[in-house]
Design a protein around this motif. Structure first.
Motif, PDB file in Angstrom:
ATOM      1  N   SER A   1       0.406  -1.849  64.482  1.00  0.00           N
ATOM      2  CA  SER A   1       0.822  -3.240  64.690  1.00  0.00           C
ATOM      3  C   SER A   1       0.571  -4.089  63.451  1.00  0.00           C
ATOM      4  CB  SER A   1       0.124  -3.832  65.913  1.00  0.00           C
ATOM      5  OG  SER A   1      -1.266  -3.851  65.735  1.00  0.00           O
ATOM      6  N   LEU A   2      -0.557  -3.890  62.787  1.00  0.00           N
ATOM      7  CA  LEU A   2      -0.844  -4.661  61.575  1.00  0.00           C
ATOM      8  C   LEU A   2       0.145  -4.323  60.458  1.00  0.00           C
ATOM      9  CD1 LEU A   2      -4.733  -4.467  61.662  1.00  0.00           C
ATOM     10  CD2 LEU A   2      -3.365  -6.573  61.787  1.00  0.00           C
ATOM     11  N   GLU A   3       0.483  -3.048  60.332  1.00  0.00           N
ATOM     12  CA  GLU A   3       1.454  -2.658  59.305  1.00  0.00           C
ATOM     13  C   GLU A   3       2.841  -3.218  59.626  1.00  0.00           C
ATOM     14  OE1 GLU A   3       1.054   1.611  59.057  1.00  0.00           O
ATOM     15  OE2 GLU A   3      -0.974   1.429  58.229  1.00  0.00           O
ATOM     16  N   LYS A   4       3.215  -3.169  60.884  1.00  0.00           N
ATOM     17  CA  LYS A   4       4.514  -3.719  61.299  1.00  0.00           C
ATOM     18  C   LYS A   4       4.550  -5.230  61.072  1.00  0.00           C
ATOM     19  CE  LYS A   4       7.562  -3.776  65.401  1.00  0.00           C
ATOM     20  NZ  LYS A   4       8.801  -3.596  64.659  1.00  0.00           N
ATOM     21  N   LEU A   5       3.478  -5.912  61.444  1.00  0.00           N
ATOM     22  CA  LEU A   5       3.403  -7.358  61.225  1.00  0.00           C
ATOM     23  C   LEU A   5       3.489  -7.675  59.739  1.00  0.00           C
ATOM     24  CD1 LEU A   5       2.964 -10.280  62.157  1.00  0.00           C
ATOM     25  CD2 LEU A   5       0.504  -9.799  62.209  1.00  0.00           C
ATOM     26  N   TYR A   6       2.717  -6.962  58.921  1.00  0.00           N
ATOM     27  CA  TYR A   6       2.750  -7.190  57.470  1.00  0.00           C
ATOM     28  C   TYR A   6       4.170  -6.993  56.929  1.00  0.00           C
ATOM     29  CZ  TYR A   6       2.261  -6.517  52.494  1.00  0.00           C
ATOM     30  OH  TYR A   6       2.438  -6.628  51.134  1.00  0.00           O
TER      31      TYR A   6
END
Length: 191
Positions: free
Chosen positions: A64-69
């Protein structure tokens, strides 16, 4: 009883299925049993890829953090640093929370707060926002305060919206835009 069809599963495929499950049913409903059912496999098969539910939740936090970034970066990439790119980031943040309600919850917390990979993924987001607010000429400390304030505004709005906290018949997007613009006016005065 007929045998289950063989499915070639890898970690990424399982994480994507878990992310879909989180978005469909909520982050708190993601269990190994429910995920196994969605994938049409037996729950013990998931242990070949994850260290139980905490391992799956860690991978969901990273995903999720990678997708958000990636979504924040894509929106800000073609904009000049400053208000235009930060506005693009705020819009992308709210869009991510709206489109990925369960996954968004995993972006906010991880099972182990000392996890270096998860912390690195979070730091990438902060670094991106810091790079876009440079034209405000904040000191290093002021810049961190500005990023925290902006994050609080974005998260507060996204969370209230997800919980149905905006019941009045006014345009929610206009409310968000006005809140962000007001925040920028304050940043300009202090920068």
């Amino acid at each position: 009883m007929s045998p289950r069809p063989k499915i070639a599963l890898d970690k990424q495929t399982i994480v994507i299925a878990a992310a879909q499950l989180a978005n469909e049913q909520g982050s708190d409903r993601v269990t190994l049993a429910l995920l196994a059912k969605k994938l049409n496999i037996k729950p013990p098969s998931l242990y070949n890829h994850f260290n139980g539910l905490p391992g799956l939740k860690r991978e969901l936090a990273l995903f999720s953090l990678e997708k958000l970034y990636n979504e924040l970066e894509a929106e800000a990439l073609e904009k000049s640093p400053g208000e235009e790119s930060v506005l693009a980031i705020t819009d992308a943040y709210l869009a991510f929370a709206r489109e990925n309600p369960g996954l968004y919850e995993f972006a906010l917390s991880a099972p182990d707060p000392s996890d270096e990979k998860v912390n690195h993924a979070r730091e990438k987001i902060v670094t991106l926002v810091l790079s876009k607010i440079k034209p405000f000429h904040f000191s290093d400390v002021e810049a961190i305060h500005a990023v925290r304030g902006l994050r609080s505004l974005m998260h507060g709005f996204a969370s209230l919206e997800q919980k149905g906290g905006f019941g009045m018949p006014f345009d929610i997007n206009e409310s968000y835009r006005l809140a962000v613009q007001t925040f920028f006016r304050g940043m300009k005065k202090s920068g």
